[in-house]
Write a protein that holds these residues in place. Structure first.
Motif, mmCIF file in Angstrom:
data_model
loop_
_atom_site.group_PDB
_atom_site.id
_atom_site.type_symbol
_atom_site.label_atom_id
_atom_site.label_comp_id
_atom_site.label_asym_id
_atom_site.label_seq_id
_atom_site.Cartn_x
_atom_site.Cartn_y
_atom_site.Cartn_z
ATOM 1 N N GLU A 343 0.831 -1.190 0.000
ATOM 2 C CA GLU A 343 0.000 0.000 0.000
ATOM 3 C C GLU A 343 0.877 1.256 0.000
ATOM 4 O OE1 GLU A 343 0.005 -2.465 2.234
ATOM 5 O OE2 GLU A 343 -1.984 -2.909 3.034
ATOM 6 N N LYS A 344 0.292 2.369 -0.414
ATOM 7 C CA LYS A 344 1.039 3.623 -0.507
ATOM 8 C C LYS A 344 1.651 4.008 0.827
ATOM 9 C CE LYS A 344 0.373 8.537 -1.618
ATOM 10 N NZ LYS A 344 -0.592 9.565 -2.063
ATOM 11 N N ASP A 345 0.864 3.909 1.920
ATOM 12 C CA ASP A 345 1.382 4.340 3.222
ATOM 13 C C ASP A 345 2.534 3.467 3.701
ATOM 14 O OD1 ASP A 345 -0.848 2.330 3.802
ATOM 15 O OD2 ASP A 345 0.020 2.566 5.793
ATOM 16 N N VAL A 346 2.569 2.197 3.266
ATOM 17 C CA VAL A 346 3.669 1.307 3.664
ATOM 18 C C VAL A 346 4.975 1.767 3.024
ATOM 19 C CG1 VAL A 346 4.562 -1.053 3.542
ATOM 20 C CG2 VAL A 346 2.154 -0.662 4.055
ATOM 21 N N TRP A 347 4.921 2.103 1.734
ATOM 22 C CA TRP A 347 6.129 2.580 1.053
ATOM 23 C C TRP A 347 6.609 3.894 1.669
ATOM 24 C CZ3 TRP A 347 8.150 -1.231 -1.292
ATOM 25 C CH2 TRP A 347 7.393 -2.136 -2.032
ATOM 26 N N GLY A 355 9.269 0.243 -6.875
ATOM 27 C CA GLY A 355 9.881 -0.422 -8.015
ATOM 28 C C GLY A 355 8.939 -0.644 -9.177
ATOM 29 N N LEU A 356 7.924 0.228 -9.326
ATOM 30 C CA LEU A 356 6.970 0.095 -10.434
ATOM 31 C C LEU A 356 7.420 0.941 -11.623
ATOM 32 C CD1 LEU A 356 3.665 0.318 -8.338
ATOM 33 C CD2 LEU A 356 4.649 -1.742 -9.375
ATOM 34 N N THR A 357 7.280 2.244 -11.496
ATOM 35 C CA THR A 357 7.717 3.182 -12.547
ATOM 36 C C THR A 357 8.330 4.393 -11.864
ATOM 37 O OG1 THR A 357 5.628 4.408 -12.582
ATOM 38 C CG2 THR A 357 5.792 2.469 -14.039
ATOM 39 N N PRO A 358 9.118 5.200 -12.593
ATOM 40 C CA PRO A 358 9.667 6.431 -11.998
ATOM 41 C C PRO A 358 8.573 7.364 -11.492
ATOM 42 C CG PRO A 358 10.807 5.908 -14.052
ATOM 43 C CD PRO A 358 9.656 4.954 -13.946
ATOM 44 N N LEU A 394 9.145 -6.631 0.092
ATOM 45 C CA LEU A 394 9.455 -7.164 -1.238
ATOM 46 C C LEU A 394 8.496 -6.541 -2.241
ATOM 47 C CD1 LEU A 394 9.911 -10.975 -0.464
ATOM 48 C CD2 LEU A 394 11.697 -9.255 -0.748
ATOM 49 N N ASN A 395 9.013 -6.191 -3.423
ATOM 50 C CA ASN A 395 8.106 -5.726 -4.468
ATOM 51 C C ASN A 395 7.538 -6.924 -5.215
ATOM 52 O OD1 ASN A 395 9.912 -6.487 -6.590
ATOM 53 N ND2 ASN A 395 11.014 -4.549 -6.362
ATOM 54 N N TRP A 416 -4.394 -13.650 -1.754
ATOM 55 C CA TRP A 416 -3.583 -12.521 -1.309
ATOM 56 C C TRP A 416 -4.376 -11.628 -0.376
ATOM 57 C CZ3 TRP A 416 -4.165 -7.213 -2.561
ATOM 58 C CH2 TRP A 416 -5.071 -6.918 -3.560
ATOM 59 N N ALA A 417 -3.758 -11.333 0.767
ATOM 60 C CA ALA A 417 -4.356 -10.483 1.795
ATOM 61 C C ALA A 417 -3.625 -9.151 1.799
ATOM 62 C CB ALA A 417 -4.238 -11.160 3.157
ATOM 63 N N GLY A 418 -4.319 -8.134 2.262
ATOM 64 C CA GLY A 418 -3.708 -6.815 2.351
ATOM 65 C C GLY A 418 -4.563 -5.761 1.692
ATOM 66 N N GLY A 419 -4.169 -4.497 1.892
ATOM 67 C CA GLY A 419 -4.903 -3.386 1.300
ATOM 68 C C GLY A 419 -4.584 -3.218 -0.173
ATOM 69 N N LYS A 420 -5.250 -2.259 -0.803
ATOM 70 C CA LYS A 420 -5.055 -2.007 -2.228
ATOM 71 C C LYS A 420 -3.619 -1.576 -2.481
ATOM 72 C CE LYS A 420 -6.730 0.853 -6.056
ATOM 73 N NZ LYS A 420 -7.651 1.957 -6.442
ATOM 74 N N PRO A 421 -2.902 -2.288 -3.357
ATOM 75 C CA PRO A 421 -1.494 -1.923 -3.606
ATOM 76 C C PRO A 421 -1.394 -0.621 -4.397
ATOM 77 C CG PRO A 421 -2.173 -3.683 -5.090
ATOM 78 C CD PRO A 421 -3.321 -3.460 -4.140
ATOM 79 N N LEU A 422 -0.305 0.098 -4.201
ATOM 80 C CA LEU A 422 -0.039 1.280 -5.009
ATOM 81 C C LEU A 422 0.035 0.850 -6.480
ATOM 82 C CD1 LEU A 422 0.777 4.323 -5.062
ATOM 83 C CD2 LEU A 422 3.163 3.538 -5.011
ATOM 84 N N GLY A 423 -0.747 1.521 -7.320
ATOM 85 C CA GLY A 423 -0.802 1.124 -8.722
ATOM 86 C C GLY A 423 -1.966 0.210 -9.030
ATOM 87 N N GLY A 424 -2.763 -0.130 -7.989
ATOM 88 C CA GLY A 424 -3.935 -0.967 -8.210
ATOM 89 C C GLY A 424 -3.571 -2.410 -8.513
#
Length: 563
Positions: A343-347, A355-358, A394-395, A416-424
């Motif tokens: 999730e965004k707040d984790v990063w 490690g997705l895009t710049p 880990l990404n 898979w468990a967890g909140g919405k990942p950054l980037g959907g």
């Protein structure tokens, strides 16, 4: 493929390598296609035809397993062309290496086949295919295999002194402990465990903990919305008296307020609060997260385990839906549960990059600059230093490569468990492409089943907890309260497999592009051979929570131990 003369019948296909078709003499193939209709009395097959029919059937049958036959997935529209091409390309080297291909080439040059040659072909061909399927099955079963639990079982027998003191503690009607717990659902669990232990230390009754509204998710759920309150009271009936509210005699009392320091011991708690509690009757504690010492007397460690693993059962609606979703995952074989911390707040909080895009890296960097208070990791380290120290989640590519290296089969069912990942969900595509049987609770719930829990992050997290705890294999992409809680819970319920990513040691190999896939996989397996959920003694890890490492205080391998 020849069509049946009876148009009313549906066509059936089996995939056969082109080498085998070419090796069949024209007369033999024609005899199979143009065989006369059965007479009303009997039908006679030659031994040669029977053997070739069996050859075709065996190779086609084992071929389906080779190519990951899945009863849930429809066959391709052109099974002959696509399957033959895949078989020919992927297995050319294996066929040649085993001498199987050369046998076929020799047979192509012959215009007729003798019966003994047919027997030899059937024997060697079926042996090769059977051994290949068995090899794949062995690798797959190894991934799902439970670690050796060394006979450890729950062992929560309390001392005679503890039981004698219980009578006095339960009769006391003068002292009450109130606590306010904060954070997400798993963080709240930890604080509730400590609240029960502190109530026991002070000999006070515990008022049902107040759950502070979460500032990030805005969840206003109360204790009884998440946990089964009556079960909680019943399980702890011989340890601590739990009441739903302060009695009328104490409502107007001004409570003593406090916040214990880190690693507070039982003696510190008594010295700090007991006299004032006896005088005022009510103690209110806030900010309990990780405040109570992890190294407690044996009876209090057992009480911790009793609360975490027995008393804190989820409320019935959550248990019911969580069990249904777990059963749906289990209905088609073993499954892996992944807790993805992307999730965004984790990063932002960890000081790491996704490690997705710049563009996404820029979003995280800007958020961290604007709100530096969110960074909870070591602020004096660069991102690369944090990464190589194993402090970053880990990404998605690293999770995928780790699972492959550890032998997860391509057809593994993954929850898979967890909140919405950054980037959907698009950010998870590398995982989904490698492991297509990839689901979360939204995918598995029937229409309307999740409706009572939407916008209640704690309840949704509780569903994830149940499905993850019941999985055959569990792996978190990063540490955290849920990962620690499930690690201890899985140990307590029989040391079910739990993969702890050895991030600090494995990441250099992820960056080494000169390693072959075979060598990379071998190294990764070696690094994780002792990180698969085997019993770990907490006594070797002083300062660690017994609810993460329940051996030996809460588990013993004596067959006569009481549980």
């Amino acid at each position: 493929m020849a069509k049946s003369k009876n148009n009313a019948k549906k066509l059936s296909y089996i995939s056969v390598p082109s080498q085998i078709i070419n090796s069949i003499s024209s007369s033999s193939l024609q005899s199979l296609i143009d065989s006369p209709k059965k007479s009303s009395k009997t039908t006679i097959f030659t031994r040669k035809s029977t053997l070739w029919f069996l050859a075709l059937f065996l190779v086609g049958f084992f071929g389906m397993f080779k190519f990951g036959f899945n009863p849930d997935t429809p066959f391709p529209q052109k099974p002959c062309s696509t399957t033959l091409q895949k078989f020919s390309i992927s297995n050319h080297h294996s066929f040649s290496k085993l001498g199987f291909g050369s046998v076929l080439l020799q047979k192509e040059r012959k215009t007729s086949l003798k019966n003994d040659h047919n027997d030899e072909f059937l024997q060697h061909g079926s042996e090769f295919l059977v051994s290949h399927v068995q090899l794949q099955a062995k690798g797959s079963s190894e991934f799902w295999k439970k670690p050796n639990g060394l006979g450890y079982k729950p062992c929560l027998s309390f001392s005679n002194d503890y039981r004698r003191q219980s009578e006095r503690v339960l009769k006391d009607r003068r002292k009450y402990l109130m606590v306010v717990v904060s954070g997400g659902m798993n963080q709240q669990r930890n604080q509730i465990v400590d609240a029960v232990v502190i109530a026991r230390i002070l000999g006070a009754a515990l008022v049902v903990p107040v759950l502070q509204v979460n500032v990030i998710w805005g969840d206003e759920s109360e204790f009884g919305d998440i946990f089964d309150l009556e079960h909680f009271k019943r399980v702890l009936a011989n340890d601590v008296r739990v009441v739903s509210a302060l009695p009328s005699t104490h409502i107007m009392t001004r409570p003593v307020e406090g916040r214990p320091p880190l690693h507070a011991t039982p003696s510190w708690i008594r010295a700090r609060y007991l006299r004032r509690l006896n005088r005022e009757g009510v103690l209110l504690l806030r900010g309990l997260d990780s405040r109570l010492s992890k190294d407690l007397p044996s009876d209090l460690q057992k009480l911790r385990c009793k609360v975490a693993f027995n008393a804190l059962r989820f409320a019935e609606p959550i248990e019911e839906l969580g069990n249904k979703i777990a059963d749906r995952m289990k209905s088609k074989g073993p499954y892996l549960a992944l807790h993805l911390r992307m999730e965004k707040d984790v990063w932002v909080r960890t000081g790491c990059l996704p490690g997705l895009t710049p563009e996404y890296d820029e979003v995280i960097n800007n958020e961290r600059i604007q709100r530096p208070e969110l960074l909870t990791a070591r602020s004096n380290m660069t991102y690369h230093q944090r990464k190589m120290a194993g402090l970053c989640p880990l990404n998605v590519m690293e999770v995928m490569r780790l699972l492959k290296a550890l032998g997860a089969p391509k057809d593994a069912r993954i929850y898979w468990a967890g909140g919405k990942p950054l980037g959907g969900k698009e950010a998870l595509l590398p995982l989904i492409q490698e492991f297509p049987n990839f689901y979360n609770k939204e995918d598995l719930a029937l229409p309307g089943e999740l409706q009572p829990f939407v916008r209640k992050a704690s309840l949704m997290a509780a569903i994830d907890y149940i499905v993850s705890e019941k999985s055959d294999v569990f792996m978190p992409s990063h540490g955290g309260n849920m990962g620690r809680a499930i690690q201890g819970h899985r140990a307590f319920t029989g040391h079910k497999k739990y993969i702890t990513p050895n991030k600090r040691h494995m990441l250099p190999y992820f960056l080494n592009s000169s390693l072959s896939e075979e060598e990379f996989n071998r190294i990764i397996k070696e690094l994780h051979q002792d990180s698969l959920g085997q019993p770990e003694l907490r006594t070797n890890k002083n300062g660690r929570d017994v609810t993460k490492y329940p051996v030996p205080e809460c588990m013993c391998n004596d067959s006569h131990a009481q549980s």
